[in-house]
Each structure stands twice: as C-alpha cells, then as structure tokens.
Design a protein around this motif. Sequence first.
Motif, PDB file in Angstrom:
ATOM      1  N   LEU A  11      27.052 -15.942  57.280  1.00  0.00           N
ATOM      2  CA  LEU A  11      25.968 -15.158  57.879  1.00  0.00           C
ATOM      3  C   LEU A  11      26.453 -14.451  59.126  1.00  0.00           C
ATOM      4  O   LEU A  11      26.987 -15.073  60.042  1.00  0.00           O
ATOM      5  CB  LEU A  11      24.798 -16.073  58.248  1.00  0.00           C
ATOM      6  CG  LEU A  11      23.630 -15.373  58.946  1.00  0.00           C
ATOM      7  CD1 LEU A  11      22.702 -14.733  57.923  1.00  0.00           C
ATOM      8  CD2 LEU A  11      22.851 -16.336  59.827  1.00  0.00           C
ATOM      9  N   THR A  54      25.328 -12.492  62.481  1.00  0.00           N
ATOM     10  CA  THR A  54      24.175 -12.312  63.359  1.00  0.00           C
ATOM     11  C   THR A  54      24.665 -12.223  64.793  1.00  0.00           C
ATOM     12  O   THR A  54      25.873 -12.288  65.055  1.00  0.00           O
ATOM     13  CB  THR A  54      23.164 -13.462  63.181  1.00  0.00           C
ATOM     14  OG1 THR A  54      21.948 -13.145  63.867  1.00  0.00           O
ATOM     15  CG2 THR A  54      23.713 -14.778  63.694  1.00  0.00           C
ATOM     16  N   HIS A  67      11.871 -14.563  67.965  1.00  0.00           N
ATOM     17  CA  HIS A  67      12.889 -14.325  66.937  1.00  0.00           C
ATOM     18  C   HIS A  67      14.081 -15.260  67.101  1.00  0.00           C
ATOM     19  O   HIS A  67      14.464 -15.957  66.170  1.00  0.00           O
ATOM     20  CB  HIS A  67      13.333 -12.863  66.955  1.00  0.00           C
ATOM     21  CG  HIS A  67      12.340 -11.929  66.356  1.00  0.00           C
ATOM     22  ND1 HIS A  67      12.015 -11.937  65.019  1.00  0.00           N
ATOM     23  CD2 HIS A  67      11.572 -10.956  66.916  1.00  0.00           C
ATOM     24  CE1 HIS A  67      11.105 -11.015  64.769  1.00  0.00           C
ATOM     25  NE2 HIS A  67      10.812 -10.419  65.902  1.00  0.00           N
ATOM     26  N   ASP A 121      13.440 -16.714  63.430  1.00  0.00           N
ATOM     27  CA  ASP A 121      14.452 -16.248  62.484  1.00  0.00           C
ATOM     28  C   ASP A 121      15.400 -17.377  62.086  1.00  0.00           C
ATOM     29  O   ASP A 121      15.820 -17.468  60.925  1.00  0.00           O
ATOM     30  CB  ASP A 121      15.256 -15.094  63.089  1.00  0.00           C
ATOM     31  CG  ASP A 121      14.443 -13.819  63.248  1.00  0.00           C
ATOM     32  OD1 ASP A 121      13.211 -13.873  63.068  1.00  0.00           O
ATOM     33  OD2 ASP A 121      15.040 -12.774  63.562  1.00  0.00           O
ATOM     34  N   ARG A 170      15.824 -18.784  58.254  1.00  0.00           N
ATOM     35  CA  ARG A 170      17.095 -18.772  57.507  1.00  0.00           C
ATOM     36  C   ARG A 170      17.519 -20.188  57.135  1.00  0.00           C
ATOM     37  O   ARG A 170      18.089 -20.405  56.059  1.00  0.00           O
ATOM     38  CB  ARG A 170      18.182 -18.036  58.281  1.00  0.00           C
ATOM     39  CG  ARG A 170      18.760 -18.764  59.483  1.00  0.00           C
ATOM     40  CD  ARG A 170      19.772 -17.869  60.183  1.00  0.00           C
ATOM     41  NE  ARG A 170      20.434 -18.492  61.304  1.00  0.00           N
ATOM     42  CZ  ARG A 170      20.604 -17.895  62.482  1.00  0.00           C
ATOM     43  NH1 ARG A 170      20.124 -16.679  62.690  1.00  0.00           N
ATOM     44  NH2 ARG A 170      21.244 -18.506  63.450  1.00  0.00           N
ATOM     45  N   GLN A 173      21.653 -10.924  59.356  1.00  0.00           N
ATOM     46  CA  GLN A 173      20.290 -11.138  59.839  1.00  0.00           C
ATOM     47  C   GLN A 173      20.240 -10.877  61.335  1.00  0.00           C
ATOM     48  O   GLN A 173      20.965 -11.500  62.101  1.00  0.00           O
ATOM     49  CB  GLN A 173      19.821 -12.565  59.557  1.00  0.00           C
ATOM     50  CG  GLN A 173      18.363 -12.810  59.985  1.00  0.00           C
ATOM     51  CD  GLN A 173      18.034 -14.282  60.180  1.00  0.00           C
ATOM     52  OE1 GLN A 173      18.907 -15.073  60.551  1.00  0.00           O
ATOM     53  NE2 GLN A 173      16.799 -14.658  59.921  1.00  0.00           N
ATOM     54  N   ASP A 174      19.371  -9.953  61.747  1.00  0.00           N
ATOM     55  CA  ASP A 174      19.176  -9.712  63.183  1.00  0.00           C
ATOM     56  C   ASP A 174      17.930  -8.856  63.400  1.00  0.00           C
ATOM     57  O   ASP A 174      17.972  -7.857  64.097  1.00  0.00           O
ATOM     58  CB  ASP A 174      20.400  -9.045  63.801  1.00  0.00           C
ATOM     59  CG  ASP A 174      20.533  -9.376  65.289  1.00  0.00           C
ATOM     60  OD1 ASP A 174      19.726 -10.181  65.797  1.00  0.00           O
ATOM     61  OD2 ASP A 174      21.427  -8.829  65.948  1.00  0.00           O
ATOM     62  N   ASN A 175      16.819  -9.265  62.803  1.00  0.00           N
ATOM     63  CA  ASN A 175      15.564  -8.519  62.871  1.00  0.00           C
ATOM     64  C   ASN A 175      15.772  -7.069  62.405  1.00  0.00           C
ATOM     65  O   ASN A 175      15.260  -6.125  63.010  1.00  0.00           O
ATOM     66  CB  ASN A 175      14.976  -8.540  64.285  1.00  0.00           C
ATOM     67  CG  ASN A 175      13.481  -8.263  64.303  1.00  0.00           C
ATOM     68  OD1 ASN A 175      12.762  -8.605  63.373  1.00  0.00           O
ATOM     69  ND2 ASN A 175      13.007  -7.635  65.371  1.00  0.00           N
ATOM     70  N   TYR A 225      11.558 -10.764  54.839  1.00  0.00           N
ATOM     71  CA  TYR A 225      10.990 -12.070  55.191  1.00  0.00           C
ATOM     72  C   TYR A 225       9.892 -11.984  56.249  1.00  0.00           C
ATOM     73  O   TYR A 225       9.245 -12.993  56.544  1.00  0.00           O
ATOM     74  CB  TYR A 225      12.068 -13.060  55.625  1.00  0.00           C
ATOM     75  CG  TYR A 225      12.939 -12.626  56.780  1.00  0.00           C
ATOM     76  CD1 TYR A 225      12.518 -12.761  58.102  1.00  0.00           C
ATOM     77  CD2 TYR A 225      14.215 -12.117  56.555  1.00  0.00           C
ATOM     78  CE1 TYR A 225      13.326 -12.386  59.159  1.00  0.00           C
ATOM     79  CE2 TYR A 225      15.036 -11.743  57.600  1.00  0.00           C
ATOM     80  CZ  TYR A 225      14.585 -11.878  58.902  1.00  0.00           C
ATOM     81  OH  TYR A 225      15.399 -11.504  59.947  1.00  0.00           O
ATOM     82  N   PHE A 272      16.730  -9.897  55.455  1.00  0.00           N
ATOM     83  CA  PHE A 272      18.157 -10.156  55.347  1.00  0.00           C
ATOM     84  C   PHE A 272      18.805  -8.929  54.709  1.00  0.00           C
ATOM     85  O   PHE A 272      18.188  -8.242  53.885  1.00  0.00           O
ATOM     86  CB  PHE A 272      18.426 -11.351  54.428  1.00  0.00           C
ATOM     87  CG  PHE A 272      17.861 -12.653  54.906  1.00  0.00           C
ATOM     88  CD1 PHE A 272      18.463 -13.369  55.938  1.00  0.00           C
ATOM     89  CD2 PHE A 272      16.729 -13.198  54.307  1.00  0.00           C
ATOM     90  CE1 PHE A 272      17.951 -14.587  56.358  1.00  0.00           C
ATOM     91  CE2 PHE A 272      16.208 -14.411  54.713  1.00  0.00           C
ATOM     92  CZ  PHE A 272      16.815 -15.114  55.749  1.00  0.00           C
TER      93      PHE A 272
END
Length: 334
Positions: free
Chosen positions: A93, A95, A106, A119, A123, A157-159, A175, A284
Amino acid sequence: MKLLKPVLAPVLAPVLAPVLALVASFTLAACNSSDTLSASDQRVGSTPSSTGSTAAASSTAIPTTDVVSAVKEVAKLHAELPAAIRSSGVITLGTTEATGSSGLPHSGSDASGTQIGLDVDLRNAVAKVLGVQWKVSYGSFETIVPGTQSGKYDVGQDNFAVTSERLAVVDFATYLTDGQGFVAGADSSLDKVTKLTDICGHTVSTIAGSSFQEILRAGVDECAKAGLDAYKTKYFSDTSSVILGLQNGRTDLYFGPTLGDEYLVAHQPNLKFLGQVSSTDVGFVTAKGSSLAHVLVAAVNELIADGEYAKIFAKWDLAGAGIDKSEFDPKPTF
C-alpha cells in the motif's frame, strides 16, 4: 449515497464547474519512502488534540474503540486475489505518513506513532475481509498515483477523489464520499456557503499545495464578475495553524475536506460548519486493469452489508455518513 449529517445537500455550483476541472492533476515528483509491514488490525491509542482546550478534553480525545478485530475473512474474496498476493499474504500500500491529530478523521498518529484514523480503520478492515496484511510504504501525496501506475504499490490510498484525470491512469474502488466545504468562527456573520461568491470580501485559509488552494486560485475572478470584493487567501502547512488563524482573527474562513471540517467542528470549540460547495467519491486506486480494484469493491461492500463499515464511521463521530455501495470507476464529478 448518504450525506454527512448535518451537511447540506452537496451542490456543485456552476461557478465551480470550470474551476474544478483545473485541480485534479498534481505535479509528479520523486520521493524516498520507507516500508513497514502493518498488521491488518491496529489498536488506537488515546491522545488529546494539541489544539483543544482543557474544557473540551472529552470531545477532543482520540477515539480508541477497536472496530477491526471482529471483522471476519471472507474465503471467497481471498480466493479472488492474484496468486502472488495469496501466496505472500501481503498487499503493498502506498500512502502518506500522518503526524499528530490535525489530519483526523482521515489519518493521524497517536502518542506511540501508530497510524490512526478513519482511512486506516477502513483499510485494515478491508485487509481482514481479504485475509491479508498491508505492507505500508510511505511517500508524498504526489507520488502515490504514479507509484501505483508503475507497480511500485499494489494499491494507493490518500483520500483520492475520483477525477477524470486520475481515471485515465488508475482504477478506483470507492469507500466514502468527501466534499469541499467551509468552516468559520462561531461568531461569523456567515451562516451558509454553497458557492465561491458567498465568500467574497472575506479572508479564507486552506492547506498549501492542496487542491483547495487551486480551487481558490482558479475562482478568484468570480467575485469581480459578480460585482463583489475579491476574497483574500492565506495558506498554511497544517490544520493547527488554520485553527489558530481563525482564533486570532487573521482569517475568517477555512476551506477544507468536508469530513475533516465536520470532525474539526465537533472536536474544537467556537467553530461552525457553513456547508460544502461540491462533493466527490473517494477510493483506493490500483493500476489500470488490475483485478485488485474489483476485489476491493467487493470487500468494502462486504463491510457495508455486515454493519462493520457503519461502526467505523460511528467511531469517528461520522454516524450516518459514508456510502451505501462501493463502486468501480464511478462517473467523476470533475
């Protein structure tokens, strides 16, 4: 999709249509990263927000409820993972590493340095459903999407908002829904903001280098077109500085992500949420054509169906928020 409560119904103001089209792409820059193998269930520590008052300590304390341990693996979904991931039990992942509480709900970190937040819980719950662990690799925001494209990361994943530009190079598994909204001091003369011309004549702050900064820059001429005084902008490196600016009168408004705005108002005194000007799906990201995106969609929908998803949002004071269904590559807002 459900709306945040008590957020106003999201309105993509006509003035923002040309503006938002300008903000989806980001500069791609190289950045070193460090890898850590993260268990899918991370417990959360309790640390008061550094900007909260003593009187507000109970509302600023970081929630510690374990909303991940009870999540069960779904064998059918584990079987749908690529063979290499099934064999290793690990998904890489990409991020960014959050520090402190200013990025909540978040992401943030507790006193021990453990990554926490909505977040992170989401995940980790997804990893439990799939029967795998995340191998977390930290980089800068600008490097996550290209790193996912190149195969450096299996998932990013990072908004990340679903945008036309991003959909051209990566796939999404959504999500949550987030928006672009405004916060002011409780004594502000403004009670509602639904379009940029509502803030004309005011001083507004946001985080430097963000898409919010680009929206403000691109929309600054709209006030003149409406015969109003231009809004002024100030840029800060973190939310703590934004709060201080509101408190000492250097700024009138803060422009930031709606979920963060809602959390901020709920956990800091003398602030009010004024509404949002637009909303976007968040998800994601995976390499274009990767089978992982579909498996992630199924995993999020499993969490929604069994009620675990709602528990995660409730933990972060966002009960009633979220989405009814995860989607693969939904139509972008901009």
